[in-house]
Design an enzyme around this catalytic site. Sequence first.
Site, PDB file in Angstrom:
ATOM      1  N   CYS A 172     -33.282  16.008  74.544  1.00 36.07           N
ATOM      2  CA  CYS A 172     -32.519  15.063  75.251  1.00 36.07           C
ATOM      3  C   CYS A 172     -30.906  15.074  74.614  1.00 36.07           C
ATOM      4  O   CYS A 172     -30.141  14.652  75.034  1.00 36.07           O
ATOM      5  CB  CYS A 172     -32.818  13.721  74.753  1.00 36.07           C
ATOM      6  SG  CYS A 172     -34.480  12.926  75.392  1.00 36.07           S
ATOM      7  N   HIS A 195     -30.613   8.154  82.247  1.00 35.85           N
ATOM      8  CA  HIS A 195     -30.890   9.368  81.215  1.00 35.85           C
ATOM      9  C   HIS A 195     -31.288  10.313  81.926  1.00 35.85           C
ATOM     10  O   HIS A 195     -32.652  10.857  81.422  1.00 35.85           O
ATOM     11  CB  HIS A 195     -31.763   8.615  80.111  1.00 35.85           C
ATOM     12  CG  HIS A 195     -31.861   9.522  78.943  1.00 35.85           C
ATOM     13  ND1 HIS A 195     -31.156  10.581  78.720  1.00 35.85           N
ATOM     14  CD2 HIS A 195     -32.958   9.616  77.845  1.00 35.85           C
ATOM     15  CE1 HIS A 195     -31.634  11.261  77.476  1.00 35.85           C
ATOM     16  NE2 HIS A 195     -32.848  10.778  77.266  1.00 35.85           N
TER      17      HIS A 195
END
Length: 393
Positions: free
Chosen positions: A89, A340
């Site tokens: 991420c 996200h």
Amino acid sequence: MTASASSPCITGWHHSQFGKLDGIDPEVLIGQVAKAAIEHAGLQPEDIDSVHVGTFNAGFLYQDFPSSLVLNTLPQLRFKPATRLENACATGSAAIHSGLQAIKAGESKHVLVIGFEKMTELATPQVGEVLLKACYAKEEAGIPGGFAGVFGKIAQSYFDRFGDQSDALAMIAAKNHKNGMVNPYAHMRKDFGFEFCRNVSDKNPYVAGPLKRTDCSLISDGAAALVISAADVAKAMPRAVQFRAAVHVNDFLPLSRRDPTRFEAAELAWKKALGDASLTLNDLSLVETHDCFTVAELLEYEAMGLAPHGQGARVIAEGITAKDGKLPVNPSGGLKSKGHPVGATGVSMHVMAAMQAAHDAGDMQIANARYAGVFNMGGAAVANYVSILERVN
């Protein structure tokens, strides 16, 4: 990277809408943000010396090896070096660091950094399986609930040690959704309020451990791009937001080798970044932090030094991180509201922080913002990146 007059500067940026972007080819999305970021910097594509592309993929798309895709939109970039970066991420920040290193090495004057992800091609259970590839597979791949299950275990460990933190998590979720209302790029622009976020309901069920749906970031598509330039050329450009610090710290991958209630490598990254920038936390005007789950933002309050270990709840309860608080955190709405898309996230966070430092953030703007902090992490605080940005032009 220590602050100096020679530190590279962000000189242009662009951000796509985040959300479920049906019917948009990722290749087109990449081309759109790249072209717009170069134009925003006042440059031509041929001025770019290298391209740094961040995408996690891991099965979201069949098309891998994306480093040259942008050439289909901008053929002037043909024969320029282009590289794909990946660090879970924190993939977007890994691409930024690659660009920074190219400038610091003297190999590039202007670099193009692109972060993107197209996640919604897959059904939600498959998305969970892809994201679990960012855990320590030997021990954690079987955790129910996908990556939410990993953070559900973190939340439960924290609750067991320090008491039920459901009020604090709901306050964090409500804050970020309220902030996201004025972010034109956000996936979900809806103010849910504390009561909805706090209580279990048909629309807000438990997902993993004590984490409810409102504690989890969204499955999103999107892209963002930056142009980063060497300091000597940035001074003559329309805008320049300097990296006063850019720090990268990694930790063990297995949660079993760490205290799950502390983000120790994140704490180290923050201390080093503030030291490199010759600043204290009190000097920062705002922070964009990695709230993939609300419990992550809670632990990040402690990692950045806003509260001692186990006392992060008081930070949100006292309004310290509210938009009008002492240190606004996630005025963009964060990952919780903005979305996200994994590879785009780190680049997006830097775009949001650069906009704030440049006083170009519209309704998101923090008054008199000078220093903007960014914390982007890969996995459960495994790959940790902290940047501190300041407008110099």
